[in-house]
Every structure is written in C-alpha cells, then in structure tokens.
Design a protein around this motif. Sequence first.
Motif, short mmCIF file in Angstrom:
data_model
loop_
_atom_site.label_atom_id
_atom_site.label_comp_id
_atom_site.label_asym_id
_atom_site.label_seq_id
_atom_site.Cartn_x
_atom_site.Cartn_y
_atom_site.Cartn_z
N ARG A 64 -35.15 37.18 3.31
CA ARG A 64 -35.88 37.02 4.58
C ARG A 64 -37.28 36.49 4.28
O ARG A 64 -37.97 37.01 3.42
CB ARG A 64 -35.96 38.36 5.29
CG ARG A 64 -37.02 38.42 6.41
CD ARG A 64 -36.96 39.75 7.04
NE ARG A 64 -37.89 40.28 7.97
CZ ARG A 64 -39.19 40.11 8.12
NH1 ARG A 64 -39.84 39.25 7.38
NH2 ARG A 64 -39.87 40.78 9.01
N PRO A 65 -37.69 35.44 4.98
CA PRO A 65 -39.04 34.92 4.75
C PRO A 65 -40.10 35.77 5.45
O PRO A 65 -39.82 36.42 6.46
CB PRO A 65 -39.00 33.52 5.36
CG PRO A 65 -37.83 33.49 6.25
CD PRO A 65 -36.94 34.65 5.96
N LEU A 66 -41.30 35.76 4.91
CA LEU A 66 -42.43 36.43 5.56
C LEU A 66 -43.10 35.43 6.48
O LEU A 66 -43.28 34.26 6.11
CB LEU A 66 -43.46 36.85 4.51
CG LEU A 66 -43.10 38.03 3.62
CD1 LEU A 66 -44.07 38.11 2.44
CD2 LEU A 66 -43.15 39.31 4.42
N ASP A 67 -43.49 35.86 7.68
CA ASP A 67 -44.23 34.92 8.53
C ASP A 67 -45.72 34.98 8.18
O ASP A 67 -46.14 35.80 7.37
CB ASP A 67 -43.93 35.16 10.03
CG ASP A 67 -44.46 36.49 10.52
OD1 ASP A 67 -45.44 37.00 9.94
OD2 ASP A 67 -43.88 37.03 11.49
N ASP A 68 -46.50 34.11 8.82
CA ASP A 68 -47.92 34.01 8.45
C ASP A 68 -48.68 35.31 8.67
O ASP A 68 -49.50 35.71 7.85
CB ASP A 68 -48.61 32.91 9.27
CG ASP A 68 -48.17 31.54 8.79
OD1 ASP A 68 -47.53 31.47 7.71
OD2 ASP A 68 -48.46 30.55 9.49
N ALA A 69 -48.38 35.97 9.79
CA ALA A 69 -49.10 37.21 10.10
C ALA A 69 -48.79 38.26 9.04
O ALA A 69 -49.68 38.95 8.54
CB ALA A 69 -48.70 37.70 11.48
N GLU A 70 -47.51 38.38 8.70
CA GLU A 70 -47.11 39.36 7.68
C GLU A 70 -47.76 39.06 6.34
O GLU A 70 -48.23 39.95 5.63
CB GLU A 70 -45.58 39.36 7.53
CG GLU A 70 -44.87 39.95 8.73
CD GLU A 70 -43.38 39.63 8.77
OE1 GLU A 70 -42.67 40.29 9.55
OE2 GLU A 70 -42.92 38.72 8.04
N ARG A 71 -47.80 37.75 6.04
CA ARG A 71 -48.42 37.38 4.76
C ARG A 71 -49.90 37.73 4.72
O ARG A 71 -50.42 38.20 3.72
CB ARG A 71 -48.23 35.89 4.51
CG ARG A 71 -47.43 35.74 3.26
CD ARG A 71 -46.98 34.40 2.96
NE ARG A 71 -47.64 33.36 3.74
CZ ARG A 71 -47.36 32.10 3.59
NH1 ARG A 71 -46.46 31.73 2.69
NH2 ARG A 71 -47.94 31.18 4.29
N GLY A 72 -50.57 37.52 5.84
CA GLY A 72 -51.99 37.84 5.92
C GLY A 72 -52.22 39.34 5.73
O GLY A 72 -53.09 39.77 4.96
N THR A 73 -51.43 40.16 6.43
CA THR A 73 -51.59 41.61 6.32
C THR A 73 -51.29 42.07 4.90
O THR A 73 -51.98 42.93 4.34
CB THR A 73 -50.61 42.32 7.28
OG1 THR A 73 -50.58 41.61 8.50
CG2 THR A 73 -51.02 43.75 7.54
N LEU A 74 -50.25 41.47 4.32
CA LEU A 74 -49.87 41.85 2.96
C LEU A 74 -50.98 41.51 1.97
O LEU A 74 -51.33 42.32 1.11
CB LEU A 74 -48.58 41.13 2.58
CG LEU A 74 -47.99 41.52 1.23
CD1 LEU A 74 -47.59 42.99 1.23
CD2 LEU A 74 -46.76 40.66 0.91
N LYS A 75 -51.56 40.33 2.13
CA LYS A 75 -52.63 39.95 1.20
C LYS A 75 -53.79 40.92 1.28
O LYS A 75 -54.36 41.29 0.26
CB LYS A 75 -53.15 38.55 1.54
CG LYS A 75 -52.33 37.47 0.89
CD LYS A 75 -52.97 36.12 1.16
CE LYS A 75 -52.04 35.00 0.73
NZ LYS A 75 -52.33 33.76 1.43
N SER A 76 -54.14 41.36 2.48
CA SER A 76 -55.29 42.25 2.53
C SER A 76 -54.92 43.63 1.98
O SER A 76 -55.73 44.28 1.32
CB SER A 76 -55.94 42.29 3.91
OG SER A 76 -55.17 43.07 4.76
N ALA A 77 -53.67 44.06 2.18
CA ALA A 77 -53.24 45.35 1.59
C ALA A 77 -53.30 45.27 0.07
O ALA A 77 -53.79 46.19 -0.60
CB ALA A 77 -51.84 45.70 2.06
N VAL A 78 -52.82 44.17 -0.49
CA VAL A 78 -52.81 44.04 -1.95
C VAL A 78 -54.24 43.98 -2.48
O VAL A 78 -54.56 44.59 -3.50
CB VAL A 78 -51.99 42.81 -2.40
CG1 VAL A 78 -52.14 42.56 -3.90
CG2 VAL A 78 -50.52 42.99 -2.05
#
Length: 298
Positions: A64-78
């Motif tokens: 399953r691909p990550l959408d842009d919003a998910e990617r943004g949230t993930l980057k800040s969590a990491v």
Amino acid sequence: MGGGDRVWYTRPVMEQTWTLKAALDWIAEDLRRRDIPSPRLEAELLLSAVLQTDRLYLYTHFDRPLDDAERGTLKSAVSRRRAGESAAVIIGKKEFWSLDFEVTKDVLVPRPETETLVEATVDRVSAPSRILDLCCGSGCIAVALATEFPDAAVDAADLSGAALSVAASNVARHNLAHRISLYEGDLFDALPVGRAYDLIATNPPYVIDAEINTLAREVRAEPRMALDGGPDGLAIIRRILSDAGAFLKPGGWLFIEMDPRQVPVVARELGPRCLGVAGDVVPDLAGRERVVCLRLPV
Ligand code: GLN
C-alpha cells in the motif's frame, strides 16, 4: 509543431511511490544507524500510529502506498524520534498490563518493571476494599489495580497537576471514574484525613540524582520529578515508609518498586524500623530484585 506543445513531467525521487514496506525498511535502518534499540519495532510503532492501524496491518498491506499527508506526518514523527523523544510520547500512548494508556511528556512512560509491581499485588492480596496508588503519574497502576480488583475503591495521588490530567483521561478511557479518585499533593498529604488502605502500591521517584544524566536520552526527557530520588535514590521511599503505617489498615500491604540496589536496605532495615516488618522481594522479568512487599500484622 511537434514536441514543443508537450510538457514532460519528471517525477522527482521523493515523489516516487513509497509503500509501507519501503517506509518500514527505511525508518528501521535509519533508527538502527542511530543506535536506537529495537529499531524495527519502533518503526512499526511509528508507522502504525501515523496510519492509525495496528502493527499487523503493516504486514498485510506491504504494497500500500503512503499518501502525501501520511508521509508528512511520518517524517515529523521520525525526526522527533531521532531527536530523542520516546515512541510512546510521540504516539501518545503505551500499553501496560495489556491496557492502552495515554502518555505525554508530563508523565513517566509505563514500564515493564511496574507490571512486576502490579503482579506482586495480585499474587498476594485478595479482595482489598480500599487501594492507594501513590505517585500515580499516568495512572497506569491505579487503572490496572481497579481492573484486577473490581470491588475496590481506588485513590491515586501525585504532586504533579499535569500528570493528574493525564491520569484523569486514562481513568475516563477505561470507564473507571466511578471507582478511581485522583488527588493532587505531596505523598500522603494529598489524601483525605483518616483514610486507611488495604493495599498501597507505589512506583516513586527512585533514581540516584547523580545518575540521572547517565540515563538514556528518552528517560532524561521524562519529568525529572518522576525520577529523582535524591542522593541515594531513597529520599521519597524513606518518607513513604515513615508515614505508611498511619494509612494502612491492620494486615494492610505496602508494595514499593525501586532500584535493585535499594532492595536490601528497604526490605531488611527501613521496613522493620518503620513498619515493624521485613519485606518480601520480587524480581522483575530481567531477574533484578525490583519490588518490596511489606505487610502489617493483622
Ligand atoms: N525504572 C525507571 C528507570 O527507568 C525509574 C522510575 C522511577 O524512578 N520510578 O530508570
């Protein structure tokens, strides 16, 4: 005419489809390189929290691909994890005694050692009617004990008002507001006058102050007042022991979590001196002496 009318888009590298598997592999590797323990588990916790799913979902949806919003949230969590915040605080929750708890930077993250404390009470005490969780922090002990002892009324006290707000939301989350009362104040001073308990359980601050700076970054990010036990780590434990007798019913139990180095002193010197009884010792899952159990004569 010809090619001049056509606009060609080249997808930049960052725009390439990022699947759950690719994200997991990348985060785990990034955390591993930073010497963060259990990098794969941490990657799973962060990604499943961002997607608001459980960890199993990640493995059944690898493509399953990550959408842009998910990617943004993930980057800040990491990036918060890289900067030393614990996954529990970033995600805002932690499992304890198989129950979910809200955690914030205002409370100690519930730990497995403290499950040893809960287990020690369950193994020894039957049908207590009044229970106290002293230095309750997130309220994890109070909630676990209220769940284990369904007929008990539970009081939980803490010096930190900010911690008590987290405890209040955990009490509400587990629908225990009718059985758990929260009190703000300094140890026993927080409680209604004349109250006596069948069972007191406490995970007080017990870290030797000079050792706080040697702890893992994630631990140092936790509230210092939840950790600092003074020069020998026993400052709060001594105060609890000297006052506990007045708040325990005959035959009442006191369970204290502590540093293994403090166990012999508490079980064999302070227990007998303050309560007239020696303590029984329970090791944690790592085999270190962790909890002292003291019972007043009936
Ligand atoms: N067990 C905690 C630690 O990781 C200490 C908790 C406490 O002081 N109560 O150091």
